[in-house]
Design an enzyme around this catalytic site. Structure first.
Site, short mmCIF file in Angstrom:
data_model
loop_
_atom_site.label_atom_id
_atom_site.label_comp_id
_atom_site.label_asym_id
_atom_site.label_seq_id
_atom_site.Cartn_x
_atom_site.Cartn_y
_atom_site.Cartn_z
CD GLU A 53 -3.03 -1.03 2.26
OE1 GLU A 53 -2.88 -0.21 3.18
OE2 GLU A 53 -4.03 -1.76 2.16
CD GLU A 59 -4.78 -5.81 2.80
OE1 GLU A 59 -5.53 -5.02 3.40
OE2 GLU A 59 -3.56 -5.88 2.99
#
Ligand SMILES: *[C@@H]1O[C@H](CO)[C@@H](O)[C@H](O)[C@H]1NC(C)=O
Ligand SMILES: *[C@@H]1O[C@H](CO)[C@@H](O)[C@H](O)[C@H]1NC(C)=O
Ligand SMILES: *[C@@H]1O[C@H](CO)[C@@H](O)[C@H](O)[C@H]1NC(C)=O
Ligand SMILES: *[C@@H]1O[C@H](CO)[C@@H](O)[C@H](O)[C@H]1NC(C)=O
Ligand SMILES: *[C@@H]1O[C@H](CO)[C@@H](O)[C@H](O)[C@H]1NC(C)=O
Ligand SMILES: *[C@@H]1O[C@H](CO)[C@@H](O)[C@H](O)[C@H]1NC(C)=O
Ligand SMILES: *[C@@H]1O[C@H](CO)[C@@H](O)[C@H](O)[C@H]1NC(C)=O
Ligand SMILES: *[C@@H]1O[C@H](CO)[C@@H](O)[C@H](O)[C@H]1NC(C)=O
Ligand SMILES: *[C@@H]1O[C@H](CO)[C@@H](O)[C@H](O)[C@H]1NC(C)=O
Length: 851
Positions: free
Chosen positions: A184, A253
């Site tokens: 991320e 995710e």
């Protein structure tokens, strides 16, 4: 003779072939559509299970439950600070035995995605990066800092090499089909200036140079280079597109719930919405989807990040913290996976046609050259259901739902129709039972031993300085605790001593929490919270004439785990003042402060077994509401094989250990009664973590998971450190068990037996409808608490009869189900025939108790 030799060599050849095939390498590549494993495109369901968030004895069961739930892949991060304890000093013990975990996945016949990071966030202490690395000069985490990159590369290489050594990459015959570098970073990159992008590209190149023979991914890395697949993390990823048409659409995710912080209510994501998000993703060309988390587990010891992340990392995941299936979430997703897999070939080997079939309704058709056809019918309307016509047939689409038609005709699954059983879980208290083996005087019952921790840094001082040292810079996270002590002289002539008022102590801090002691008595506590880690405290302070010892026990509650430059946030006191003295407000901040790092009990390792330099005292009753107290008791293991939680509702705040193993931080901190809770949860519409919360006004976390494997039959040493005061006599073990189950079926939705899809389709979807109830292994249905065939309403736990009710509903179900572990009741036939209550759409709802 010659013949014999030939036979012998055939045998040799055969065994050689067997050895080869059992470790045969998988060739993992990809194209725009999906991963390609051994030349075959694959549609993959993946489940995150983090190895240190459970114990090795739980791993095979968790992985098996994921496989049974329809997962093909297990995804895990690698936790750097759990492995490299000091520079170059690696550890892979117990819960951190990564190779063992990967082999458990391999033995289950599943694939694995290894997210090495090494930055992981993950609500894990310091985002997974070792704290010592912050103190190496020149290091700036996740930046173009040469020092950081050099340590990161050493760690990545170390991990890759042990995976290679044990042949764990698919290219070597192992289960690992993908590896991740960084995590991320895309949204953070710009904050690091030009160096941000340089670092991200360096990370990708460094990863590629590891030559692991399987593709690399980077999640939320919008500028990932050509040979690295960028992937999506979000509650919904149907609109996501990778940054190149030659990369497949991967969702690393999907959050089926959310994490918790001490002092807030508990988030839940409804299974209907999770299923909707997943079905939409595959409808729109997705090929690999991962649940983060599928089993969240426990942040044992001091591994939780935050600050303030709870010890439980349950995450409202399909498998609960204790390893029990969460129903109907687990089973609803299992049905979804089965339905999607029925579409696999058509999805992967055809170009889709997407058609709008209404303003907010979309049909997608995948028809491959072999003649198979799969369709998805989506209704994105978050309030209204809709009847639509698709290929000359009419279909009912509930609001915010996707129907999956693996043959383009028959609905195998609708995301909003939960058909599986609901289980309700109880924590059944079980008193602590004194162990007779160690407690020779066994007849005396439970004996609490105590050790009083010293208050302040006055007697044992580590160092003295003017003003405040940063808490984290001082402890370097070797402990949560740091004492700050100073002394204040109060003149006998002070007016407040005469006029009966108390001065006011004012404390400000970067976080995370503090207990204030004046003259050895605790007078106040303060803490930040998940949204604001700093805190201010104002409290009356009982000063006396003469010298006053002022000691503040500052503590961290899990270190920052994300955000740009998060490693520089720090912790601890920033200002201490006292108002209401004759001289006005005096500022103690620049006083001389004595410091002490950690607790005496920690230095003594009082929580370890077999420590004999600790002078425990054994009062007839343990003190209650006493701050700074270590408690120890020797107990038997709870009976049975049901998972165990430690009930800490009546304690204050602290840490707990069993047999030297750290259970974690406990803190039954309550959320506000005015927090945003909802008694029912509307699955329709976009989910956000505050949407479906429960437990307002209750402790965020009351029970603390103790793995069964940590217990021995007797002589278990339970140690508690209580910071501010509690009642240890009310500590109990609690067995986590499924106490109630509910199930319902309704006439208004076609039933298709997914286990038996081909037959179901042949009979035009008119499969036999049944209702199924199952208690957990070793328990049986002990009573039928509700049963109604007719038009009952309500939800599990609050079902109600409608105007149509078969009077023998309960009796009929009892006859079939009582004393059975599981039972199946026919619906719309036999006793519950179609002819009953003509004109009314019928359903059957049952609530049963298990024991
Ligand atoms: C792996 O598969 C790709 C295409 O899917 C092919 O081009 C390549 O030659 C294969 N590599 C090996 C080692 O078999
Ligand atoms: C590695 O770290 C552990 C835990 O801190 C310590 O006990 C051990 O002595 C260290 N080993 C080396 C070689 O530094
Ligand atoms: C739908 O019905 C029309 C008119 O009867 C027919 O031409 C068409 O082929 C049918 N389509 C499908 C998919 O069955
Ligand atoms: C008592 O004395 C303190 C200190 O001078 C002063 O701040 C406070 O206002 C006084 N209170 C009363 C009730 O007189
Ligand atoms: C967190 O603390 C801040 C500052 O004290 C406060 O404004 C906020 O309401 C608190 N949030 C919660 C969820 O308690
Ligand atoms: C902690 O120490 C580092 C040097 O190791 C220093 O740069 C930093 O400013 C300190 N942080 C705080 C909050 O004092
Ligand atoms: C109050 O102020 C006077 C004058 O600055 C100083 O002498 C005295 O020590 C102060 N008293 C306290 C309690 O700080
Ligand atoms: C069920 O009981 C058997 C025999 O007592 C035991 O071996 C098994 O572990 C139990 N299973 C569970 C889930 O408790
Ligand atoms: C179920 O078991 C209980 C207790 O063993 C027994 O009294 C009862 O008759 C049984 N009921 C049925 C329907 O088998």
């Amino acid at each position: 003779m010659a013949v014999e030799i030939t036979n012998f060599s055939r045998l040799l050849l055969l065994s050689f072939f067997l050895v080869l095939s059992s470790t045969s390498a998988d060739n993992v590549t990809y194209d725009h559509r999906s991963l390609i494993i051994d030349g075959r495109r694959r549609l993959l369901i993946s489940a995150s299970i983090h190895y240190p968030r459970s114990v090795p004895s739980m791993w095979p069961g968790l992985v098996a439950s994921a496989k049974e739930g329809g997962a093909d892949v297990i995804e895990t991060y690698v936790f750097w600070n759990g492995h490299e304890l000091s520079p170059g000093n690696y550890s892979f013990e117990d819960r951190f035995d990564l190779v063992k975990f990967v082999n458990v996945v391999k033995d289950a016949g599943m694939y694995l995605i290894l997210r090495i990071g090494p930055f992981v966030a993950a609500e894990w202490n310091f985002g997974g990066i070792p704290v010592w690395l912050h103190y190496i000069p020149g290091v700036v985490f996740r930046s173009n800092s040469e020092q950081f990159k050099s340590h990161m590369q050493s760690f990545m290489t170390f991990i890759v090499n042990i995976m290679k050594r044990d042949k764990l990459f698919a290219s070597q015959g192992g289960p690992i089909i993908l590896a991740q570098v960084e995590n991320e970073y895309g949204d953070t990159e710009k904050v690091y200036g030009d160096g941000g992008k340089l670092y991200a590209m360096w990370a990708a190149d460094m990863a590629l140079s590891q030559d692991i023979g399987v593709p690399w991914i980077m999640c939320q890395q919008y500028d990932a280079p050509a040979r690295v697949i960028n992937t999506c993390n979000s509650f919904y990823c149907d609109q996501f597109a990778p940054n190149s048409p030659s990369k497949p659409k991967i969702w690393t995710e999907n959050w089926p719930g959310w994490f918790q912080t001490f002092g807030t209510s508990n988030p839940h994501r409804p299974p209907e919405d999770i299923a909707f998000s997943v079905a939409r993703f595959f409808q729109k060309g997705g090929s690999l989807q991962n649940y983060y988390m599928y089993h969240g587990g426990t942040n044992f010891g001091r591994t939780s990040g935050g600050p303030f992340i709870t010890t439980s990392y349950d995450y409202d995941a399909p498998i609960d913290e204790y390893g029990l299936l969460r129903l109907p979430k687990w089973s609803h997703l299992k049905d979804l996976h089965k339905s999607i897999k029925l579409c696999e070939h058509a999805l992967l080997y055809s170009e889709p046609t997407h058609l709008l079939i209404g303003p907010l309704q979309e049909a997608s058709v995948y028809a491959d050259s072999s003649g198979s056809c799969a369709a998805f019918l989506a209704n994105m309307d978050d309030t209204d259901e809709k009847w639509i016509v698709f290929q000359n047939r009419s279909y009912h689409l509930p609001a915010w739902s996707v129907s999956i038609l693996p043959d383009c005709k028959t609905i195998a699954f609708n995301t909003a129709k939960v058909r599986s059983q609901i289980s309700m879980v109880d924590m059944m208290p079980e008193s602590l039972v004194a162990s007779k083996t160690i407690e020779e005087k066994g007849s005396k019952g439970l004996q609490w031993h105590i050790y009083k921790e010293k208050t302040g840094a006055v007697e044992k001082t580590d160092f003295v300085r003017h003003g405040f040292a940063d808490h984290l810079n001082t402890t370097k996270d070797a402990t949560d605790y740091l004492w700050y002590s100073t002394r204040l002289h109060v003149d006998e002539g002070e007016k407040f001593l005469i006029n009966g008022t108390q001065p006011i102590l004012m404390v400000e801090s970067k976080g995370h929490a503090v207990h204030v002691f004046v003259n050895e008595e605790i007078i106040a506590s303060a803490s930040g919270n998940g949204s604001d880690i700093t805190y201010k405290l104002e409290t009356q302070v009982p000063l006396k004439a003469g010298k006053n010892d002022i000691s503040l026990l500052s503590m961290t509650v899990g270190l920052q785990n994300a955000g740009p430059f998060y490693e520089w946030v720090g912790a601890g006191l920033t200002s201490v003042k006292i108002a209401g003295l004759d001289n006005g407000t005096i500022d103690l901040s620049s006083n001389t402060w004595k410091y002490k790092i950690g607790l005496e009990g920690e230095h003594l390792r009082i929580y370890s077994n077999g420590v004999d330099n600790v002078k425990w005292i054994t009062p007839s009753l343990p003190p209650k509401n006493q701050a700074l107290t270590w408690y120890m008791v020797v107990v038997d293991a709870p009976k049975g094989t049901v998972p165990i939680g430690l009930d800490m509702k009546y304690m204050g705040k602290g840490q707990a250990w069993l047999n030297g193993k750290a259970i974690g931080r406990y803190w039954p901190r309550k959320s506000s009664i005015n927090d945003k809770c909802s008694s029912s949860c509307n699955y329709k519409g976009k989910f956000f973590p505050d949407k479906c919360r429960t437990g307002c006004g209750e402790p965020t976390q009351r029970w603390y998971h103790i793995p069964l494997s940590w217990f021995k039959p007797s002589g278990n040493v339970l140690v508690i450190f209580e910071e501010k005061g509690g009642d240890p006599t009310r500590i109990t073990f609690s067995r986590r068990r499924i106490s109630k189950i509910c199930s319902s079926v309704s006439e208004d939705f076609p039933f298709v037996d997914l286990e038996n899809w081909e037959n179901a389709v042949r009979s035009n979807g008119e499969g036999r409808a049944t209702l199924h109830l199952a208690c957990p292994e070793n328990s049986s249905i002990s009573s039928i608490r509700f049963a109604s065939y007719g038009n009952p309403s309500g939800a599990c736990g609050s079902y109600q009869q409608g105007i149509c009710h078969h009077p023998s509903s309960v009796l009929i179900i009892e006859k079939v189900c009582l004393n059975k572990t599981q039972c199946t009741i026919p619906f719309l036939e036999g006793d519950f025939s179609k002819d009953f209550c003509p004109g009314i759409t019928k359903s059957l709802a049952v609530e049963a108790a298990c024991n």
